[in-house]
Design a protein around this motif. Structure first.
Motif, PDB file in Angstrom:
ATOM      1  N   ASN A 181       0.923  -1.099   0.035  1.00 27.35           N
ATOM      2  CA  ASN A 181      -0.042   0.056  -0.001  1.00 27.35           C
ATOM      3  C   ASN A 181       0.811   1.207   0.152  1.00 27.35           C
ATOM      4  N   TRP A 182       0.474   2.373  -0.584  1.00 28.14           N
ATOM      5  CA  TRP A 182       1.261   3.555  -0.944  1.00 28.14           C
ATOM      6  C   TRP A 182       1.336   4.268   0.364  1.00 28.14           C
ATOM      7  N   PRO A 200       5.821   6.345   5.816  1.00 30.65           N
ATOM      8  CA  PRO A 200       5.978   4.512   5.902  1.00 30.65           C
ATOM      9  C   PRO A 200       4.917   3.948   4.730  1.00 30.65           C
ATOM     10  N   ARG A 201       5.412   3.180   4.102  1.00 27.86           N
ATOM     11  CA  ARG A 201       4.308   2.314   3.293  1.00 27.86           C
ATOM     12  C   ARG A 201       4.291   0.892   3.642  1.00 27.86           C
ATOM     13  N   PRO A 202       2.902   0.443   4.231  1.00 27.45           N
ATOM     14  CA  PRO A 202       2.769  -0.936   4.658  1.00 27.45           C
ATOM     15  C   PRO A 202       3.366  -1.956   3.416  1.00 27.45           C
ATOM     16  N   THR A 244      17.143  -1.963  -3.562  1.00 31.44           N
ATOM     17  CA  THR A 244      17.209  -2.208  -2.300  1.00 31.44           C
ATOM     18  C   THR A 244      16.521  -0.973  -1.612  1.00 31.44           C
ATOM     19  N   VAL A 245      15.820  -1.440  -0.502  1.00 31.40           N
ATOM     20  CA  VAL A 245      15.004  -0.206   0.310  1.00 31.40           C
ATOM     21  C   VAL A 245      14.996  -0.861   1.746  1.00 31.40           C
ATOM     22  N   THR A 246      14.696   0.063   2.673  1.00 35.65           N
ATOM     23  CA  THR A 246      14.703  -0.052   3.976  1.00 35.65           C
ATOM     24  C   THR A 246      13.415  -0.402   4.468  1.00 35.65           C
ATOM     25  N   PHE A 247      13.354  -1.485   5.225  1.00 34.84           N
ATOM     26  CA  PHE A 247      12.061  -2.038   5.917  1.00 34.84           C
ATOM     27  C   PHE A 247      12.200  -2.148   7.113  1.00 34.84           C
ATOM     28  N   ILE A 274       7.944   0.006   4.591  1.00 31.54           N
ATOM     29  CA  ILE A 274       8.925   0.182   4.021  1.00 31.54           C
ATOM     30  C   ILE A 274       9.224   1.936   4.488  1.00 31.54           C
ATOM     31  N   LEU A 275      10.163   2.047   4.783  1.00 30.82           N
ATOM     32  CA  LEU A 275      10.510   3.321   5.308  1.00 30.82           C
ATOM     33  C   LEU A 275      10.864   4.506   4.307  1.00 30.82           C
TER      34      LEU A 275
END
Length: 121
Positions: A22-23, A47-49, A89-92, A119-120
Motif C-alpha cells: 500500500n502506498w 512509511p508504506r505498509p 534495495t530499500v529499508t524495511f 517500507i521506510l
C-alpha cells in the motif's frame, strides 16, 4: 551506521499469495459544514505498509528468528532488503508488536512465514 541486510540464506523473493503493498497515507482530510471536505498533503514522506509471505525450511526458520531477535533487537531496528517490483534495495522495518508468524505446511518440511513490514521513507 549501515542497516543490517536481509540474510542471504533466506528466500530473497516473496510469494505472490501473501504479497500486499500500500502506498501509505500522507494526507489529512477535514469535513466542512457544507460542500466537499478539505484535503491536503500532511507529510512529504510516509512509511508504506508491506505484507510478505515466504516459505522456509527448518534451518532458514531458525536463521529468520535469530535475525529478528538478535540482529534487529526483536524487530525494532530497520534492515535493507530488495523491493520486489523494482528490485531496488530499500529499508524495511517490522511493524510494532507484529513479529513474523509461522505455520508448518502439510506434507512438507517447510514453514510458511508471514511478515507485516513497512517500507521506510
Amino acid at each position: 551506521m549501515a542497516n543490517p541486510l536481509w540474510p542471504a540464506s533466506l528466500p530473497q523473493d516473496v510469494l505472490v499469495d501473501g504479497y500486499e503493498h500500500n502506498w501509505g497515507v500522507g494526507t489529512i482530510r477535514s469535513q466542512t459544514d457544507t460542500g466537499p471536505a478539505k484535503q491536503r498533503r500532511r507529510f512529504t514522506a510516509v512509511p508504506r505498509p508491506f505484507k510478505a509471505l515466504t516459505e522456509v525450511d527448518r534451518t532458514q526458520l531458525a536463521t529468520l528468528y535469530a535475525f529478528w531477535r538478535d540482529t534487529l533487537a526483536m524487530g525494532s531496528l530497520p534492515f535493507d532488503w530488495v523491493y520486489p517490483p523494482t528490485q531496488a534495495t530499500v529499508t524495511f522495518r517490522f511493524i510494532g508488536d507484529e513479529p513474523p508468524r509461522d505455520r508448518p505446511l502439510p506434507g512438507a518440511q517447510l514453514w510458511e512465514v508471514s511478515m507485516n513490514l513497512e517500507i521506510l521513507p
